[in-house]
Design an enzyme around this catalytic site. Structure first.
Site, PDB file in Angstrom:
ATOM      1  N   ASP A  13       0.877  -1.163   0.000  1.00  0.00           N
ATOM      2  CA  ASP A  13       0.000   0.000   0.000  1.00  0.00           C
ATOM      3  C   ASP A  13       0.923   1.224   0.000  1.00  0.00           C
ATOM      4  O   ASP A  13       2.108   1.130   0.350  1.00  0.00           O
ATOM      5  CB  ASP A  13      -0.951   0.003   1.199  1.00  0.00           C
ATOM      6  CG  ASP A  13      -2.145   0.930   0.954  1.00  0.00           C
ATOM      7  OD1 ASP A  13      -2.058   1.784   0.037  1.00  0.00           O
ATOM      8  OD2 ASP A  13      -3.156   0.827   1.673  1.00  0.00           O
TER       9      ASP A  13
HETATM   10  C1  BGC Z   1      -5.025   3.288   0.016  1.00  0.00           C
HETATM   11  C2  BGC Z   1      -5.056   2.281  -1.119  1.00  0.00           C
HETATM   12  C3  BGC Z   1      -4.824   2.997  -2.423  1.00  0.00           C
HETATM   13  C4  BGC Z   1      -3.509   3.754  -2.343  1.00  0.00           C
HETATM   14  C5  BGC Z   1      -3.188   4.513  -3.608  1.00  0.00           C
HETATM   15  C6  BGC Z   1      -3.780   4.155  -0.008  1.00  0.00           C
HETATM   16  O1  BGC Z   1      -3.857   5.173   0.930  1.00  0.00           O
HETATM   17  O2  BGC Z   1      -5.111   2.602   1.246  1.00  0.00           O
HETATM   18  O3  BGC Z   1      -6.278   1.598  -1.145  1.00  0.00           O
HETATM   19  O4  BGC Z   1      -4.826   2.079  -3.483  1.00  0.00           O
HETATM   20  O5  BGC Z   1      -3.575   4.695  -1.286  1.00  0.00           O
HETATM   21  O6  BGC Z   1      -4.063   5.585  -3.774  1.00  0.00           O
END
Ligand code: BGC
Length: 793
Positions: A230
């Site tokens: 993530d």
């Molecule tokens: C989120 C993810 C997301 C990523 C990119 C993170 O803060 O938890 O679900 O894909 O950001 O935007």
């Protein structure tokens, strides 16, 4: 191994053999926020990624580059139809191709452990089997366009509080039977990617979790795809590699690059591990068509036929709406016999079509309930009633003209300018011609021609230093400070400054919101919103007007729901009550008109204290861009409400058997073990309002026969009503959902659902998968609460 697979593996090996260590590590981290670097020498193109579950944002997060917005993931799960999920995936794969995106950062398959979870709307269900089936359909659909997916967030990222650090303590049995189960099913269905969560599980942060990433996911389940962090979840150079992570995103904050190469040279990381990571990235590249010399997993000619996104969004929404209560059969309305409809609520005019956070996209258009009911030819009188929003909506609508974003350098020279569909400006990468060194200010400008005379409000939303001018007047000049330490919350749900201003009807005024841009280290995020509020009557007067409109109409349709401040990313909900004075609004409208239909526009459960006093309750989730058309279809009976609850709906928050999302000393105990959702409610002292699986159509069904034949349950149902209909037949084994299918039948006719029972149906985790000794009770019915057919094995 298929011929194409063999070809891919050979291409991967020869590309790998041509890379030196420094180039190898370079392709394991982002080159920016959303992409991996290209290596032209081996024919590797840059792999581009984008959120998210309900639409493909693309790398430019801007209204200038809109995205079809489908209904929320809770809505998709409410269809209980993996084939429909696959079509949703097909549309998103098509959108990804259109926007040059190779990997979609979705689906979210964490579970509905507590309804307070801030991203509850973005996950599917409280049930692992339903979640896995919907997620598998979705992933198949996306990947049929040769676009990758990242099933997320692996694992136990079921709430937002302290999400970067929380240690979720979960028993092995619970992990296996509940939280890992959807990932396992979707990996078995062929997902090409998995995203490692921010949180810890049992003391180890997920990006470093060798037992779960290496041993379970890649080892036991045979996952041959890539594990991506993530965003900014990878922190340690060596522990992430040995823990099984393959790709660290984004560029900023990656612990790899030179540091990883050095660790290999110093003997701290086995070079074989890096080769395995690189293989997985190259395999992804081959699959999505980013590796020269081999065709993608699905060549262009074999991809699904083009889908009309507007039509699919409308169909899907209607199929997801859950008619939870309709005791007198007020729905469907007969359009010919229905006189005036009082349509009430802020969300009836300004539909909330999607949840907040990284799932947010800019749709090409939004059909509000007011638009949709009007377009269907219904006679509608609109009244605002109550506005639950605590922040002003972005400037938009007929009073605004020429909304534009402009980026300037220190001398005021224009670097880039683009038209905007609303006053919301959001960029996660700087537009062409703008860079960190030359950018000084970002502006949103527009001409406002007020419709009425009086005290309007202009609003500034963002973090940093702003100046807001209207004509010659400076209405704000100051700084707004962040209210959270979570970057998602700072940029996606920033604070607001409201500024009252006297304006005269018909007299145009040029409005400029200017931000001194200070880009955070490593991020190119620009987020500023010019918002707007018209003069409104007092809250009491608005309520009075709505009650009068309801009393004068044949039917009242009240749209209530949550706001961006309630359901989003980076924070959990503080309560399940509807915000503002919406409960009072419904109660008073229902007292004024016995035909009051309440439409609940929320991505996850809310308390509905008046539910027994209204004529119908229709749960519409966040219904996507075609919200209003789908609503008109269902209210008039042009479409049947097809949804069934993917999650049990409480009467009151305090009744929920599993509620807490706040860690104590950094630890959140999943003390309830496997008992979440209906398995927890069953045996709880207070019954829920509506059980898992519940939802009414416009006909009635008799459950006539259940037989279990080997690994298949066969259920016969009869349409006992007067209309053709669709029924979601559910089979439970020993009190757990074991399978389901949707069937259709004409009045009086029967339909037979043949429902495969997976191998796991009669197994449990006991240090390994083991058979549960019989006898087994298999039941079938239209919801967990109503299972008229039983057989014992
Ligand atoms: C989120 C993810 C997301 C990523 C990119 C993170 O803060 O938890 O679900 O894909 O950001 O935007």
């Amino acid at each position: 191994m298929s011929a194409l697979r063999t070809e891919h593996e050979a291409a991967v090996e020869s590309a790998l053999a041509a890379l030196d260590l420094d180039t190898k590590v370079s392709i394991l981290s982002g080159q920016d926020m959303w992409s991996l670097p290209a290596v032209p020498a081996i024919g590797l193109a840059s792999i581009v990624m984008s959120d998210g579950p309900i639409g493909v944002r693309g790398t430019q997060w801007s209204a200038a580059d809109p995205s079809i917005a489908l209904p929320s993931p809770t809505a998709l799960a409410a269809t209980w139809d993996p084939e429909l999920a696959r079509r949703a995936g097909n549309l998103l794969g098509q959108e990804a191709r259109r926007k040059g995106v190779h990997v979609l950062l979705a689906p979210t398959v964490n579970l509905h452990r507590s309804p307070l979870g801030g991203r509850h709307f973005e996950a599917y269900s409280e049930d692992p089997l339903l979640t896995g089936a919907i997620g598998a359909g979705y992933v198949r659909g996306v990947q049929e366009h040769s676009v990758g997916t990242t099933v997320k967030h692996f694992v136990a990222n079921d709430a937002e509080t302290d999400r970067f650090t929380v240690d979720n303590r979960v028993s092995e049995k619970t992990l296996r039977e509940v939280y890992l189960a959807p990932f396992e099913a979707i990996v078995a269905a062929g997902a090409w990617g998995v995203m490692a969560a921010y949180n810890k599980v049992n003391g180890t942060t997920m990006t470093e979790h060798a037992p779960l990433q290496r041993d379970v996911l890649k080892g036991e389940w045979g996952f041959d795809g890539f594990i991506i962090s993530d965003w900014m979840a990878a922190r340690d150079t060596v522990a992430t590699v040995t823990g099984g992570l393959d790709v660290a995103m984004p560029a900023v904050g990656s612990p790899w690059g030179r540091r990883l190469a050095d660790a290999v040279r110093a003997g701290a990381v086995d070079p074989e591990l890096v080769d395995d990571q690189v293989r997985r990235v190259l395999r992804l590249a081959a699959r999505v068509g980013a590796l020269d010399g081999v065709p993608p997993a699905v060549p262009a000619a074999d991809r699904p036929a083009a889908i009309d996104g507007d039509a699919l969004a409308r169909e899907l929404a209607a199929r997801s709406f859950v008619l939870a209560a309709n005791p007198r059969g007020v729905l469907p309305l007969d359009p010919a016999a229905t006189g005036t409809i009082a349509l009430i609520g802020a969300l009836a005019r300004d539909a909330r079509i999607l949840g907040g956070g990284s799932a947010f996209v800019f749709p090409p258009h939004v059909v509000s309930p007011l638009d949709g009911l009007t377009a269907a030819g219904l006679k509608v009188e609109y009244a605002l009633g109550a506005d639950p929003r605590t922040k002003l909506p972005p400037a938009t609508g007929p009073q605004w003209a020429g909304l534009t974003a402009t980026f300037r350098d220190r001398d005021g020279a224009v670097l880039h300018t683009t038209p905007l569909g609303s006053g919301r400006g959001l960029w996660m990468e700087l537009p062409a011609g703008v860079d960190r060194d030359n950018l000084a200010t970002a502006e949103i400008t527009g001409r406002l021609t007020p419709a009425v005379t009086g005290t309007h409000e202009l609003g500034v939303r963002g973090v940093g230093r702003f100046t807001l001018t209207a004509g010659e007047q400076t209405v704000f000049d100051g700084a707004l400070l962040p209210e959270s330490s979570d970057p998602a919350a700072i940029f996606l749900a920033p604070p607001e400054q409201r500024c009252p201003i006297e304006l005269a009807a018909g007299v145009p005024v040029d409005v400029t919101l200017r931000q001194q841009v200070m880009l955070p280290e490593g991020f190119a995020v620009v987020s500023l919103t010019l918002s707007f509020g018209e003069p409104t009557a007092s809250e009491d007067a608005l309520l009075e007007q709505a009650v009068r409109a309801a009393a004068a109409a044949d039917v009242a349709v009240v749209v209530v729901g949550t706001t961006e401040e309630v359901e989003s990313e980076g924070f959990d909900r503080t309560c399940l009550a509807l915000p503002g004075r919406q409960d009072e609004l419904v109660a008073r409208v229902a007292a004024a008109n016995p035909n009051t239909i309440v439409v609940v526009n929320a991505g996850s459960p809310v308390e509905l204290p008046w539910a027994d006093d209204v004529a119908a309750v229709l749960l519409t989730w966040f219904p996507g861009q075609e919200a209003g058309h789908a609503l008109a279809d269902v209210l008039t009976g042009a479409a049947e409400p097809g949804g069934r609850l993917p999650t049990t709906w409480p009467v009151r928050e305090q009744d929920c058997p599993v509620l807490g999302t706040t860690p104590a000393d950094g630890v959140l105990e999943y003390a309830e073990d496997v008992r979440i959702g209906y398995r927890a409610w069953d045996g709880a002292p207070v019954a829920p309002r509506w059980w898992f699986g519940h939802g009414l159509g416009y006909t009635t069904w008799a459950y006539e026969q259940l037989a279990v034949d080997g690994a298949e349950a066969v259920v016969t149902v009869r349409n006992t009503g007067a209309r053709p209909g669709r029924e979601t037949v559910q089979v439970y084994a020993d009190g757990r959902l074991a399978g389901f299918a949707t069937v259709t039948a004409d009045p009086g006719r029967t339909a037979t659902a043949r429902i495969p029972l997976p191998e796991r149906t009669f197994q449990h985790w006991d240090g390994g998968w083991a058979p549960v000794p019989g006898p087994h009770h298999v039941t079938a019915g239209p919801s967990y609460a109503t299972r008229p057919l039983t057989t014992t094995l």
